[in-house]
Design a protein around this motif. Structure first.
Motif, short mmCIF file in Angstrom:
data_model
loop_
_atom_site.label_atom_id
_atom_site.label_comp_id
_atom_site.label_asym_id
_atom_site.label_seq_id
_atom_site.Cartn_x
_atom_site.Cartn_y
_atom_site.Cartn_z
N GLU A 229 0.83 -1.19 0.00
CA GLU A 229 0.00 0.00 0.00
C GLU A 229 0.88 1.25 0.00
O GLU A 229 1.96 1.28 0.58
N GLU A 230 0.39 2.28 -0.66
CA GLU A 230 1.14 3.53 -0.75
C GLU A 230 0.93 4.32 0.54
O GLU A 230 0.27 5.36 0.58
N GLU A 231 1.52 3.80 1.62
CA GLU A 231 1.41 4.46 2.90
C GLU A 231 2.79 4.74 3.45
O GLU A 231 3.74 4.00 3.19
N VAL A 232 2.90 5.83 4.19
CA VAL A 232 4.16 6.12 4.87
C VAL A 232 4.23 5.24 6.11
O VAL A 232 3.30 5.18 6.90
N ASP A 233 5.35 4.56 6.26
CA ASP A 233 5.57 3.71 7.43
C ASP A 233 6.01 4.58 8.61
O ASP A 233 7.05 5.25 8.52
N PRO A 234 5.24 4.62 9.70
CA PRO A 234 5.64 5.45 10.85
C PRO A 234 7.03 5.13 11.37
O PRO A 234 7.68 5.99 11.98
N GLU A 235 7.52 3.91 11.14
CA GLU A 235 8.85 3.56 11.62
C GLU A 235 9.94 4.35 10.91
O GLU A 235 11.07 4.46 11.41
N CYS A 236 9.62 4.92 9.75
CA CYS A 236 10.61 5.71 9.00
C CYS A 236 10.70 7.15 9.51
O CYS A 236 11.70 7.82 9.26
N VAL A 237 9.65 7.61 10.17
CA VAL A 237 9.47 9.04 10.40
C VAL A 237 9.99 9.45 11.77
O VAL A 237 9.46 9.00 12.80
N PRO A 238 11.01 10.30 11.83
CA PRO A 238 11.48 10.80 13.13
C PRO A 238 10.50 11.81 13.70
O PRO A 238 9.86 12.56 12.95
N ASP A 239 10.38 11.86 15.03
CA ASP A 239 9.52 12.87 15.62
C ASP A 239 10.23 14.22 15.57
O ASP A 239 11.42 14.30 15.24
N PRO A 240 9.51 15.32 15.83
CA PRO A 240 10.14 16.65 15.71
C PRO A 240 11.39 16.80 16.56
O PRO A 240 12.35 17.46 16.14
N GLU A 241 11.39 16.22 17.77
CA GLU A 241 12.54 16.36 18.64
C GLU A 241 13.77 15.67 18.05
O GLU A 241 14.88 16.23 18.05
N LEU A 242 13.59 14.45 17.54
CA LEU A 242 14.70 13.73 16.93
C LEU A 242 15.16 14.45 15.65
O LEU A 242 16.37 14.52 15.36
N LEU A 382 21.67 8.52 16.15
CA LEU A 382 20.93 7.28 16.42
C LEU A 382 21.81 6.25 17.10
O LEU A 382 23.03 6.19 16.87
N SER A 383 21.18 5.42 17.89
CA SER A 383 21.89 4.31 18.52
C SER A 383 22.25 3.27 17.47
O SER A 383 21.64 3.25 16.39
N PRO A 384 23.23 2.40 17.75
CA PRO A 384 23.57 1.36 16.77
C PRO A 384 22.37 0.51 16.36
O PRO A 384 22.27 0.08 15.21
N VAL A 385 21.46 0.28 17.29
CA VAL A 385 20.27 -0.51 16.97
C VAL A 385 19.37 0.25 15.99
O VAL A 385 18.91 -0.29 14.98
N ASP A 386 19.12 1.55 16.26
CA ASP A 386 18.26 2.35 15.40
C ASP A 386 18.88 2.59 14.02
O ASP A 386 18.17 2.76 13.03
N GLN A 387 20.21 2.61 13.97
CA GLN A 387 20.86 2.81 12.68
C GLN A 387 20.57 1.68 11.70
O GLN A 387 20.62 1.87 10.48
N LYS A 388 20.23 0.51 12.21
CA LYS A 388 19.92 -0.63 11.36
C LYS A 388 18.47 -0.63 10.90
O LYS A 388 18.08 -1.47 10.08
N THR A 389 17.67 0.27 11.43
CA THR A 389 16.25 0.35 11.06
C THR A 389 16.06 1.36 9.93
O THR A 389 17.00 1.97 9.43
N LYS A 390 14.79 1.58 9.57
CA LYS A 390 14.45 2.54 8.52
C LYS A 390 14.25 3.95 9.06
O LYS A 390 13.94 4.86 8.30
N LEU A 391 14.45 4.15 10.36
CA LEU A 391 14.20 5.43 10.98
C LEU A 391 15.08 6.53 10.37
O LEU A 391 16.31 6.43 10.39
N ALA A 392 14.44 7.56 9.82
CA ALA A 392 15.16 8.71 9.24
C ALA A 392 16.22 8.27 8.24
O ALA A 392 17.28 8.87 8.14
N LYS A 393 15.90 7.25 7.47
CA LYS A 393 16.88 6.70 6.53
C LYS A 393 17.23 7.71 5.44
O LYS A 393 18.37 7.76 4.97
N ARG A 394 16.24 8.50 5.02
CA ARG A 394 16.46 9.45 3.92
C ARG A 394 16.08 10.86 4.38
O ARG A 394 15.19 11.02 5.22
#
Length: 458
Positions: A229-242, A382-394
């Motif tokens: 589905e053409e949806e944004v994955d919340p796991e990709c999206v950093p919150d304003p503070e991050l 990002l922590s080493p764990v978060d760096q392996k995720t899609k969080l703020a990848k682009r």
């Protein structure tokens, strides 16, 4: 425009004292036609063709006198040539990125539409020749390298006639090719859909050119692989503070990072796409000393590569996405971004053409350059764990942060859609999960309103 008629009269063969003595006469509509032959057998063969076509209910061309099947056979050209004709027809009105997509789709299906594969070059050489040369109009007046020239000559010889695409199984094979990457893996759903749409248009153009009687794709029982589905994955999206922390990490990278902080800030606070951001000029902004400002987004400058643009520059100039060429999207910007941009202009100035963001040599900001800065900031924050995720990848994920922040703040979806450059329907589809996240707040508002109604009842 070809005029067709179903009114056909065919007379008996008559013999005359000429060099070609056997004459066949027939009439289409009110137009008489005749053809002479050396032998009676040839004349009878042609008469049988006409009678068979008439009994089969084929329309006849009034001008030539021949049935549609014969007219199409006379006009028929190889698929390779038709694909080039289609590219040429689309070229002038297509932006550079669309030109690349057109070439990619034609380079995908053309190797399937051949008589046989004997002598075909390896897949990479084929792609280089078709994508880079055969379907790039800008290179048609250039002499290709010998190896490319040999590949293109092979396709000129081996390409099937366009009329062969009336065979649905052949069209199915071409569609199946649209689902695969060069490494054999399944392509992304959006890529498959785009290639199918372009192939469909090319076949429609064949119908317009009277090379096919109908476009076979709509009647084909073919289904593309399931697409996400053409949806944004919340796991990709950093919150304003991050996101703020990431911008601080960009700023900490020295002169290069400080120059790009406002660039990323525009994506985060104004929801501009990177392609809309790279060409922003000082005149596109209202930057008051206090309070909210505004940016007028007028065009996109995606990097398509110099072979595909009319200017020969790597970046194309095109209108806003899914908008008329001269459309403008005004977006209010918060004081935080106003201050950041005022600081940027004070420290870095602007380019001679008014651009805010540029390379050390004054050129357009490149994706590879700002991507490298972003990757370094991500590793810092990002922590080493978060760096392996899609969080703020682009960096593009900052745009999603902007839109999701507006939605969570309770801004009306119509206003959010206008500022983001979406339709409301696209907003609901792409940001569906963020909209769902507001259910509890919505329920609380409804409960409060119902409570007020009960308390008002005597």
């Amino acid at each position: 425009m070809t005029e067709w008629s179903y009114t056909v009269r065919i007379w008996a063969i008559r013999e005359r004292s000429y060099r070609k003595p056997f004459q066949l006469r027939w009439q289409v509509g009110h137009r008489p036609h005749s053809e002479s032959f050396l032998t009676k057998g040839l004349a009878e063969s042609r008469r049988a063709q006409l009678i068979t076509a008439s009994r089969a209910g084929e329309p006849f061309d009034v001008d030539s006198g021949f049935p549609k099947s014969m007219v199409q056979k006379e006009k028929d050209i190889p698929w390779y040539q038709h694909a080039r004709n289609y590219i040429e027809m689309k070229w002038d009105q297509a932006p550079a990125t669309t030109r690349k997509n057109l070439a990619e789709a034609m380079a995908t299906v053309t190797p399937i539409l051949v008589k046989d594969t004997k002598g075909m070059a390896d897949p990479r050489a084929v792609r280089t020749a078709l994508y880079g040369w055969a379907f790039n109009v800008n290179r048609w007046d250039q002499e290709p390298p010998p190896e490319v020239k040999a590949v293109l000559a092979w396709f000129e010889r081996k390409s099937l006639p366009t009329s062969a695409l009336a065979q649905r199984m052949l069209v199915r094979k071409a569609l199946n090719a649209c689902t695969k990457r060069m490494d054999g893996k399944t392509s992304a759903g959006s890529v498959i859909a785009r290639k199918r749409a372009i192939f469909h248009q090319a076949l429609g153009y064949a119908v317009d050119a009277e090379l096919l009687t109908e476009n076979p794709i709509p009647g084909l029982r073919w289904k593309a692989p399931e697409r996400a589905e053409e949806e944004v994955d919340p796991e990709c999206v950093p919150d304003p503070e991050l996101s703020e922390q990431l911008l601080a990490a960009v700023r900490a990278q020295g002169p290069r990072g400080r120059h790009l902080e406002a660039f990323f800030g525009c994506i985060l606070y104004a929801a501009s796409r990177p392609g809309e951001t790279v060409g922003l000029e000082r005149s596109d902004f209202h930057l008051p000393r206090q309070g909210w400002g505004k940016v007028w987004l007028r065009e996109s400058r995606p990097r398509a590569g110099s072979p595909w643009t009319d200017s020969g520059e790597a970046h194309d100039r095109k209108g806003l996405k899914h908008r008329p060429r001269k459309a403008v999207r005004p977006v209010p910007i918060p004081p935080r971004l106003v201050a950041l941009l005022r600081w940027h202009i004070t420290v870095h100035g602007v380019a001679p053409d008014g651009r805010l963001f540029r390379t050390a040599r004054g050129g357009m900001v490149q994706e590879s350059g700002y991507g490298e800065v972003w990757a370094r900031a991500r590793r810092t924050v990002l922590s080493p764990v978060d760096q392996k995720t899609k969080l703020a990848k682009r960096p593009y994920d900052l745009r999603h942060t902007a839109v999701s922040t507006w939605l969570s703040a309770g801004v009306e979806p119509q206003i959010v859609a206008e500022r983001a450059g979406h339709s409301v329907g696209v907003l609901f589809r792409v940001y569906a999960k963020f909209l769902k996240g507001g259910e509890e707040a919505a329920n609380a508002k409804i409960s409060e309103r119902l409570r007020q109604g009960r308390s008002a009842t005597p």
